[in-house]
Write a protein that holds these residues in place. Sequence first.
Motif, PDB file in Angstrom:
ATOM      1  N   TRP A   1      -5.737   4.201  13.683  1.00  0.00           N
ATOM      2  CA  TRP A   1      -6.547   4.298  12.470  1.00  0.00           C
ATOM      3  C   TRP A   1      -7.343   5.600  12.451  1.00  0.00           C
ATOM      4  O   TRP A   1      -7.652   6.125  11.384  1.00  0.00           O
TER       5      TRP A   1
ATOM      6  N   VAL B   1      -7.357   6.203   4.823  1.00  0.00           N
ATOM      7  CA  VAL B   1      -7.134   4.773   4.954  1.00  0.00           C
ATOM      8  C   VAL B   1      -8.443   4.093   5.355  1.00  0.00           C
ATOM      9  O   VAL B   1      -9.260   4.666   6.063  1.00  0.00           O
TER      10      VAL B   1
ATOM     11  N   LYS C   1      -0.175  -7.622   6.393  1.00  0.00           N
ATOM     12  CA  LYS C   1      -0.512  -7.052   7.694  1.00  0.00           C
ATOM     13  C   LYS C   1      -0.226  -5.554   7.672  1.00  0.00           C
ATOM     14  O   LYS C   1       0.657  -5.088   6.971  1.00  0.00           O
ATOM     15  N   TRP C   2      -1.002  -4.817   8.458  1.00  0.00           N
ATOM     16  CA  TRP C   2      -0.817  -3.372   8.583  1.00  0.00           C
ATOM     17  C   TRP C   2       0.117  -3.091   9.743  1.00  0.00           C
ATOM     18  O   TRP C   2      -0.054  -3.632  10.836  1.00  0.00           O
TER      19      TRP C   2
ATOM     20  N   LEU D   1       1.216   4.628   8.613  1.00  0.00           N
ATOM     21  CA  LEU D   1       0.661   3.277   8.534  1.00  0.00           C
ATOM     22  C   LEU D   1       0.894   2.762   7.121  1.00  0.00           C
ATOM     23  O   LEU D   1       0.735   3.504   6.150  1.00  0.00           O
ATOM     24  N   GLU D   2       1.259   1.487   7.008  1.00  0.00           N
ATOM     25  CA  GLU D   2       1.498   0.903   5.689  1.00  0.00           C
ATOM     26  C   GLU D   2       1.268  -0.607   5.780  1.00  0.00           C
ATOM     27  O   GLU D   2       1.545  -1.227   6.805  1.00  0.00           O
ATOM     28  N   ALA D   3       0.745  -1.185   4.707  1.00  0.00           N
ATOM     29  CA  ALA D   3       0.518  -2.625   4.637  1.00  0.00           C
ATOM     30  C   ALA D   3       1.728  -3.290   3.984  1.00  0.00           C
ATOM     31  O   ALA D   3       2.251  -2.801   2.984  1.00  0.00           O
TER      32      ALA D   3
ATOM     33  N   SER E   1       0.848  -1.190   0.000  1.00  0.00           N
ATOM     34  CA  SER E   1       0.000   0.000   0.000  1.00  0.00           C
ATOM     35  C   SER E   1       0.882   1.236   0.000  1.00  0.00           C
ATOM     36  O   SER E   1       2.101   1.148   0.118  1.00  0.00           O
TER      37      SER E   1
END
Length: 142
Positions: A104, A110, A82-83, A70-72, A30
């Motif tokens: 989040w 997102v 997984k995030w 945040l990144e997957a 992502s």
Amino acid sequence: MQRRCDRNRKRSKRRAIYCPVHNCYLDSRSQKYHLFADQAGQLEQRGMSRRSALMLVANQTTVLIQKEWLEAFWCPQCQQTKWYHVCKRDHSTYELSLAPQELWQQATGVIDPQGNPSVGEFTRRQAGQVGYYGIKDFQFVR
């Protein structure tokens, strides 16, 4: 001594982000979703003084948190995406932790992996089904 091709390489190298469980290289799945703080306490947790945090939040409604996002990621050992909450410590060092639920709300753009809590189970199930057989959930009265 380095090889000549390594010395002359001008392109940027891959980010050294490794799985915290298996210690293998993680592939990004992502874009980066930057985090924002809207409360002084969130800035204080990251090392800012209380007075500076209060003044900054008073002047700006939201403040971009530098070097955190945040990144997957895809782990080839787990075979899962997984995030993660990524913190960049210095030029080439990253710290990863599974993204907690409260982060989040601090990210923009997102989609929460647990889904929207205001959407019912029926709607979520129907959105995930593709094809003709989804009509079985609807009861026709004759």
